[in-house]
Design an enzyme around this catalytic site. Structure first.
Site, PDB file in Angstrom:
ATOM      1  CD  GLU A 183     -11.921   5.872   4.418  1.00 55.83           C
ATOM      2  OE1 GLU A 183     -11.447   4.850   4.933  1.00 55.83           O
ATOM      3  OE2 GLU A 183     -11.307   6.543   3.584  1.00 55.83           O
ATOM      4  CE  LYS A 206      -2.281   4.667   7.067  1.00 56.77           C
ATOM      5  NZ  LYS A 206      -3.519   5.178   7.649  1.00 56.77           N
ATOM      6  NE  ARG A 235      -2.638   1.035   3.438  1.00 54.73           N
ATOM      7  CZ  ARG A 235      -3.363   0.752   4.528  1.00 54.73           C
ATOM      8  NH1 ARG A 235      -4.611   0.309   4.404  1.00 54.73           N
ATOM      9  NH2 ARG A 235      -2.854   0.905   5.737  1.00 54.73           N
TER      10      ARG A 235
HETATM   11  N1  PLP Z   1      -9.281   4.350   6.354  1.00 60.11           N
HETATM   12  C1  PLP Z   1      -8.419   5.335   6.677  1.00 60.11           C
HETATM   13  C2  PLP Z   1      -8.664   6.688   6.147  1.00 60.11           C
HETATM   14  C3  PLP Z   1      -7.307   5.037   7.491  1.00 60.11           C
HETATM   15  O1  PLP Z   1      -6.456   6.000   7.838  1.00 60.11           O
HETATM   16  C4  PLP Z   1      -7.110   3.719   7.956  1.00 60.11           C
HETATM   17  C5  PLP Z   1      -5.946   3.389   8.755  1.00 60.11           C
HETATM   18  O2  PLP Z   1      -4.967   2.907   8.271  1.00 60.11           O
HETATM   19  C6  PLP Z   1      -8.033   2.742   7.590  1.00 60.11           C
HETATM   20  C7  PLP Z   1      -9.108   3.086   6.796  1.00 60.11           C
HETATM   21  C8  PLP Z   1      -7.858   1.338   8.036  1.00 60.11           C
HETATM   22  O3  PLP Z   1      -6.868   0.685   7.293  1.00 60.11           O
HETATM   23  P1  PLP Z   1      -6.020  -0.488   7.884  1.00 60.11           P
HETATM   24  O4  PLP Z   1      -6.967  -1.546   8.293  1.00 60.11           O
HETATM   25  O5  PLP Z   1      -5.160  -0.941   6.758  1.00 60.11           O
HETATM   26  O6  PLP Z   1      -5.255   0.049   9.025  1.00 60.11           O
HETATM   27  C1  COI Z   2      -4.328   3.291  11.393  1.00 63.09           C
HETATM   28  O1  COI Z   2      -5.326   2.618  11.669  1.00 63.09           O
HETATM   29  O2  COI Z   2      -3.197   2.809  11.324  1.00 63.09           O
HETATM   30  C2  COI Z   2      -4.456   4.703  11.106  1.00 63.09           C
HETATM   31  O3  COI Z   2      -3.987   5.135  10.104  1.00 63.09           O
HETATM   32  C3  COI Z   2      -5.041   5.555  12.079  1.00 63.09           C
HETATM   33  C4  COI Z   2      -4.239   6.796  12.214  1.00 63.09           C
HETATM   34  C5  COI Z   2      -4.412   7.752  11.093  1.00 63.09           C
HETATM   35  C6  COI Z   2      -4.406   7.412  13.546  1.00 63.09           C
END
Ligand code: PLP
Ligand code: COI
Length: 339
Positions: A219, A183, A80
């Site tokens: 989201e 991200k 990612r």
């Molecule tokens: N959506 C956003 C905007 C996020 O910052 C995150 C955190 O990483 C997620 C979703 C959840 O993603 P993940 O499960 O890969 O941490």
């Molecule tokens: C995560 O779940 O890792 C996130 O990115 C949350 C963070 C932006 C506080």
């Protein structure tokens, strides 16, 4: 082992012993360096500072009952970060460099990996940014990749208990053809007004809707949305949300548990029909949603009416966390033991 109040750790920054860094210069990545400094010396014309050429990742290391430290799906985070780098024209971090940096940062700070049973974990934060000087709007020629770690507790103070969220209709975090699937820091800057609005109204997080029509769910703050209905796991398909690695894992676990899975546009109108609703992400793990307040539309949706998370969310939570802590069989090879 470091002496900290592990059970009451917030989701915040705690200074650890070391971080690791690597610079891309003259067309190649240099050596991975270990640093004890919490600071970075950066050129004032770095593209990260002016034009937001920056991306980050978030994953966790867990200490199991057996004392071993486990990383969860680090390769998905590495991929990612490459996707984010492509999205804003940065140099990609090779998979092996990402892996080496993450493992090194965790090992060097082993005394900060929270003990088993405290509900805390070590949050690993890789970041990549344009460090080269430019004044015109163009990609930098130099990049810096840093990995630091910090021990954290639950993202929502409620832990695995119902959280209240609010629909935000007067600000967007990402445009449909913008940077929502990357991200990148800019998305989080853009989300701050929504976060502030939700917090000011007494809610834990904003729920963002699709930016074009405001008819579909995107989201929840820094987490994906899922809902359970008729033995089906439902989660939004949208071109402006981050593809969550936790959500991807829950989709697989839901299938393993015999649920149907639907990844499709999810209309706000459907909120009335869901049996369970949750937020999922690395930081949020699974946070059951107890209430969604559509403030501007004057409508409130309630779940977990007995004050407890629903049965399907609970099962998914226990399965996911069980794998992460090494208590349940890791059928899908998601876990890497840090040795
Ligand atoms: N959506 C956003 C905007 C996020 O910052 C995150 C955190 O990483 C997620 C979703 C959840 O993603 P993940 O499960 O890969 O941490
Ligand atoms: C995560 O779940 O890792 C996130 O990115 C949350 C963070 C932006 C506080």
């Amino acid at each position: 082992m470091q002496n900290l109040d592990w059970k009451n750790l917030p989701f915040g920054y705690v200074k650890t012993d070391y971080n690791v860094r690597c610079t891309f210069k003259d067309g190649k990545w240099g050596n991975l360096e270990v640093s004890e400094s919490e600071h970075i010396n950066i050129h004032m014309a770095a593209t990260a500072l002016h034009y937001g050429q920056e991306a980050f990742e978030g994953m966790k290391a867990y200490r199991g009952k057996d004392g071993k430290i486990r990383l969860f799906r680090w390769d998905e985070n590495a991929k990612r970060m490459q996707h984010s780098a492509e999205g804003i024209l940065m140099e990609k971090v090779p998979m092996d460099l990402f892996h080496e940096a993450v493992v090194k940062a965790v090992k060097l700070n082993e005394r900060f990996v929270p003990p088993y049973g405290t509900g805390a974990s070590l949050y690993v934060r890789p970041l990549l940014f344009g460090s080269g000087a430019e004044v015109g709007v163009r990609p930098a020629k130099e990049y810096m990749f840093v990995v630091f770690v910090t021990p954290v507790g639950p993202y929502f103070k409620e832990g695995f208990n119902p959280v209240k969220i609010a629909i935000v209709r007067d600000s967007d975090r990402a445009a449909p053809l913008g940077t929502g699937t990357f991200k990148v820091g800019g998305n989080y800057a853009a989300s701050l007004r929504g976060v502030a609005k939700a917090h000011d109204a007494g809610y834990g997080s904003p729920l963002y809707l699709d930016t074009k029509e405001k008819l579909y769910i995107d989201e929840i703050g820094a987490a994906n949305f899922f809902a359970i209905k008729d033995n089906t796991y439902i989660t939004p398909k949208s071109s402006s949300i981050l593809v969550s690695i936790t959500n991807k894992s829950l989709i697989q676990l839901a299938e393993d548990l015999g649920l149907k899975v639907e990844r499709r546009p999810v209309a706000v109108d459907e909120l009335d029909t869901f049996e369970e609703v949750g937020a999922c992400g690395t930081a949020a793990v699974i946070s059951p949603i107890g209430e969604i307040n559509d403030i501007d539309a004057g409508k409130v949706y309630k779940y977990c009416k007995n004050g407890k998370p629903g049965p399907v969310s609970t099962k998914l939570y226990e399965t996911l966390v069980g794998i992460q802590y090494g208590e349940l069989e890791d059928k899908h090879n998601w876990v890497t033991i840090v040795e």
